[in-house]
Design an enzyme around this catalytic site. Sequence first.
Site, PDB file in Angstrom:
ATOM      1  CG  ASP A  99      -2.043  -0.881   1.151  1.00  0.00           C
ATOM      2  OD1 ASP A  99      -2.120  -1.606   0.142  1.00  0.00           O
ATOM      3  OD2 ASP A  99      -2.870  -0.882   2.077  1.00  0.00           O
ATOM      4  CG  PHE A 100       4.863   3.094   2.207  1.00  0.00           C
ATOM      5  CD1 PHE A 100       4.406   4.090   3.056  1.00  0.00           C
ATOM      6  CD2 PHE A 100       6.162   3.174   1.717  1.00  0.00           C
ATOM      7  CE1 PHE A 100       5.224   5.145   3.420  1.00  0.00           C
ATOM      8  CE2 PHE A 100       6.983   4.229   2.071  1.00  0.00           C
ATOM      9  CZ  PHE A 100       6.524   5.221   2.924  1.00  0.00           C
ATOM     10  CE1 TYR A 116      -2.833   1.770  -6.648  1.00  0.00           C
ATOM     11  CE2 TYR A 116      -3.582   2.966  -4.702  1.00  0.00           C
ATOM     12  CZ  TYR A 116      -3.777   2.554  -6.013  1.00  0.00           C
ATOM     13  OH  TYR A 116      -4.904   2.957  -6.682  1.00  0.00           O
ATOM     14  CD  GLU A 118     -14.221   6.208  13.498  1.00  0.00           C
ATOM     15  OE1 GLU A 118     -14.240   5.407  12.543  1.00  0.00           O
ATOM     16  OE2 GLU A 118     -15.081   7.078  13.680  1.00  0.00           O
ATOM     17  CE  LYS A 121      -6.895   3.824   5.419  1.00  0.00           C
ATOM     18  NZ  LYS A 121      -7.742   2.866   4.777  1.00  0.00           N
ATOM     19  CG  ASP A 125      -5.192  -3.240   5.125  1.00  0.00           C
ATOM     20  OD1 ASP A 125      -5.890  -2.834   4.174  1.00  0.00           O
ATOM     21  OD2 ASP A 125      -4.054  -3.717   4.982  1.00  0.00           O
ATOM     22  NE  ARG A 181     -14.113   1.585  -2.166  1.00  0.00           N
ATOM     23  CZ  ARG A 181     -13.844   2.109  -0.982  1.00  0.00           C
ATOM     24  NH1 ARG A 181     -14.444   3.208  -0.604  1.00  0.00           N
ATOM     25  NH2 ARG A 181     -12.970   1.543  -0.197  1.00  0.00           N
ATOM     26  CD  GLU A 202     -12.507  -1.587   5.483  1.00  0.00           C
ATOM     27  OE1 GLU A 202     -13.430  -0.753   5.338  1.00  0.00           O
ATOM     28  OE2 GLU A 202     -11.503  -1.616   4.762  1.00  0.00           O
ATOM     29  CE1 TYR A 256     -16.079   2.759   7.478  1.00  0.00           C
ATOM     30  CE2 TYR A 256     -15.066   0.768   8.317  1.00  0.00           C
ATOM     31  CZ  TYR A 256     -15.386   1.587   7.261  1.00  0.00           C
ATOM     32  OH  TYR A 256     -15.040   1.225   5.999  1.00  0.00           O
ATOM     33  CE  LYS A 267      -2.783   3.352   4.118  1.00  0.00           C
ATOM     34  NZ  LYS A 267      -3.014   2.904   2.747  1.00  0.00           N
ATOM     35  CB  CYS A 327      12.454 -27.373 -14.187  1.00  0.00           C
ATOM     36  SG  CYS A 327      12.054 -28.022 -12.554  1.00  0.00           S
ATOM     37  CB  CYS A 377      13.246 -32.120 -13.843  1.00  0.00           C
ATOM     38  SG  CYS A 377      12.167 -31.004 -14.761  1.00  0.00           S
ATOM     39  CB  CYS A 380       8.521 -27.377 -14.146  1.00  0.00           C
ATOM     40  SG  CYS A 380       9.100 -29.042 -14.548  1.00  0.00           S
ATOM     41  CB  CYS A 402       9.440 -32.211 -12.605  1.00  0.00           C
ATOM     42  SG  CYS A 402      10.314 -31.143 -11.436  1.00  0.00           S
TER      43      CYS A 402
HETATM   44  S1  IVH Z   1     -14.653   6.263   7.130  1.00  0.00           S
HETATM   45  C1  IVH Z   1     -16.112   8.936   3.922  1.00  0.00           C
HETATM   46  N1  IVH Z   1     -13.613   4.823   9.066  1.00  0.00           N
HETATM   47  O1  IVH Z   1     -10.545   3.013   4.713  1.00  0.00           O
HETATM   48  C2  IVH Z   1     -15.541   8.175   5.003  1.00  0.00           C
HETATM   49  N2  IVH Z   1     -13.112   4.219   6.817  1.00  0.00           N
HETATM   50  O2  IVH Z   1      -9.198   5.210   3.207  1.00  0.00           O
HETATM   51  C3  IVH Z   1     -14.758   7.020   4.547  1.00  0.00           C
HETATM   52  N3  IVH Z   1     -11.714   2.241   6.580  1.00  0.00           N
HETATM   53  O3  IVH Z   1     -13.020   3.650   2.319  1.00  0.00           O
HETATM   54  C4  IVH Z   1     -14.814   5.885   5.422  1.00  0.00           C
HETATM   55  N4  IVH Z   1     -11.508   1.823   8.727  1.00  0.00           N
HETATM   56  O4  IVH Z   1     -12.859   1.265   3.411  1.00  0.00           O
HETATM   57  C5  IVH Z   1     -13.715   5.000   7.729  1.00  0.00           C
HETATM   58  N5  IVH Z   1     -12.807   3.603  10.850  1.00  0.00           N
HETATM   59  C6  IVH Z   1     -12.905   3.785   9.543  1.00  0.00           C
HETATM   60  C7  IVH Z   1     -12.271   2.927   8.611  1.00  0.00           C
HETATM   61  C8  IVH Z   1     -12.398   3.184   7.244  1.00  0.00           C
HETATM   62  C9  IVH Z   1     -11.196   1.428   7.503  1.00  0.00           C
HETATM   63  C10 IVH Z   1     -11.502   2.085   5.123  1.00  0.00           C
HETATM   64  C11 IVH Z   1     -12.731   2.327   4.307  1.00  0.00           C
HETATM   65  C12 IVH Z   1     -12.460   3.612   3.584  1.00  0.00           C
HETATM   66  C13 IVH Z   1     -10.974   3.663   3.543  1.00  0.00           C
HETATM   67  C14 IVH Z   1     -10.527   5.100   3.528  1.00  0.00           C
END
Ligand code: IVH
Length: 713
Positions: free
Chosen positions: A34-35, A37, A114, A116, A118, A137, A184, A236, A358, A452, A455, A470, A475
Amino acid sequence: MMNAEAHARIAHLRTEIARHDERYYRQAQSEITDFDYDALKKKLADLEAQFSEFALVDSPTQRVGDDRTEGFARVKHRFGMTTLDNTYDETELREFHARLVKAIGRDDLAYTVEPKIDGVAVSLTYEKGKLTRAVTRGDGEEGDDITANVRTIRGLPHALKPSDDVKDDLFAPAFPDVIEIRGEIFLREEEFRRINQLQEEAGDALYANPRNLAAGTVKQLDSRVVATRRLEIVVYGLGACEPGPAGIDQGRGDLRVVRDRTGPHGGGPSLGFHSQSTFQAQLRAWGLPVENKFWVVRGIDAVWAAIGELDTLRRGFPFATDGAVVKLDPFAQQAVVGYRGAGQAARKLSPRWACAYKFAPDRAETRINAISVQVGRTGAVTPVAELEPVLLAGTTVKRATLHNADEIARKDVRVGDTVLVEKAGEIIPAVVSVVLEKRPADSVPYVFPTECPACGSPLVREPGGVKWLCVNAACPEKVRRKIEHFASKAGLDIDGLGEEVVDLLLTRGLITTIPDLFRLKVGDLLPLKKSGEVWAGNLVNGIAERKNADLWRVIHGLGIPQVGAASAKDLARRFRSLEGLATASLNDLVQIDGFGEKTAEAVRTWFGDEVNRALVADLIGVGVAPTPPAQAAAGATLAGKTVVLTGTLPTLSREQATEMIESAGGKVSGSVSRKTHYVLAGDEAGSKLEKAKSLGVPVLDEAAFMELLGGTT
Ligand code: IVH
């Protein structure tokens, strides 16, 4: 930078990002972290800002990825699923706060902080308190209907609990007419390991991390498979809500309020939440799984302190947490600042009232001592970096995946290079990048083997894929893995015959094929171990005992491509013997409920191969006589019938109903088709019931079902 160069770089970044989006959202198997990306996206956004003439409305910086896949009904979200901008930077987080202070005119703003999670985002619709839909989504506007799969999640109530404060008030509505609740879906690390273990035993591809596995699972077409994996969910967020929640100035048109409706108390606010924190409390009161740990704080310094606390606590959370989501608490203030990109399609909006911070992933620098390649049961060849041991996220890492030949070339990874290794929720650490400054002067580009390593036969590129294979059936490495698989828990489950013993038997030349296992004699084994009489006796007995193993185990153990445990059971039920299966026609195979052309073809092709047919004949020759599944008494009510379960039955659990159907000779299937004989429907039956009606499949309720079975039990 010249315009032409900028243009080329922008174009290149867009293709790269699109490729990663495809892998992340649709194939659920990201190959970069992710980092990295996020870094690619940021690079592109910066270039687009600098060279605005090349900015595009459909640039990946302007849209969210798209997870929609074939095989699911598409459902429009009442309120689009927006995403958030990410930052890894404290200054940017403070700028977020500064913008809000300016817009709202005070600096002691209240926020929730909160974890986040994954995982995979999902939107749940509850109508008058009943779960009616679960949708991915998708592209933000329209997602895939994964209701059947989400209903298998144990911790998710299908009906909301009325909260205490409304129970005594006859006039207060317990639930909104319709509410979209965002959450999530995730898998715990132990569960991820368990499933990957099974994947490994079955010789199937491993998932890189719990997130990819959760994403792959919610998109399973067969909810029976989903039910075997312990998915979890946390909610959430608020999507649409009818009537709208209190505290929102509906005149300003907060996007989440789809329809304004007069409350029962003469136009007053009808629901008890007016902020993110009170909404969380409401979700909990309704009995929904919410985040256990979150902070409600004032001012940005307190936000920063909460993020620090979260960082120290997060490793103990059940889900992977890659950051914090900071939300302005009162809905009324959220409505004031609104969304960026207003006037555009909802999916292009991002809330100005929230920000995702993040955490940088755990990384360590180390040296690659060698690159080895592993050959799997299917012949797939995987490159692995052999590392100078290094401490990473609490464990010593000695090996890291290099994914495939293309990835090695793309990153130009060489033996002797100093590399960054990362573990971000992944169980298998990955080589992220090369520290070029530390590259030895005499290093040479890595040349992926063309033969391979086991083999020596030429490797063949998987058609349309990235793997090198292979294809030599003889093999030794493939053979070893195949025998291991046959004996493993996923196959015959032979006691005492693990990888080590298989290896020993092969290197001593005591076996070369699977059937050889059944020819082993105690005398052959005695020279292998000092005073190994007991061991040898147990092993030979253990193998002999499994000659009558369940037929599906033998079929699964053969390692036919596309045939997992569920399909092996279907085949066992339908053909009842190895001989029967070996001579099945393509037409016989496609008749099996749940079998697509691809699986049917794979089975046909496998049995069409002379080597495989000889293997099966040899197995039968050495006395393997698998046990077919118990057959219900002739004339059993549901003999040969397929039943689909949907909704919640008044008294029977799903497992009980399945048990009853199977012992009456029937089969339970996950999806309704023309081949379905009955649909057994309970409360809140959704699309399956509709499909049954449209196809004219008879629908039974529990009482009718009991009556039907009454004749046999
Ligand atoms: S709020 C408009 N709260 O992270 C508000 N998202 O990068 C968006 N996610 O699309 C969502 N934990 O899929 C919210 N406590 C949390 C979350 C959370 C994970 C995900 C979610 C969101 C993405 C945002």
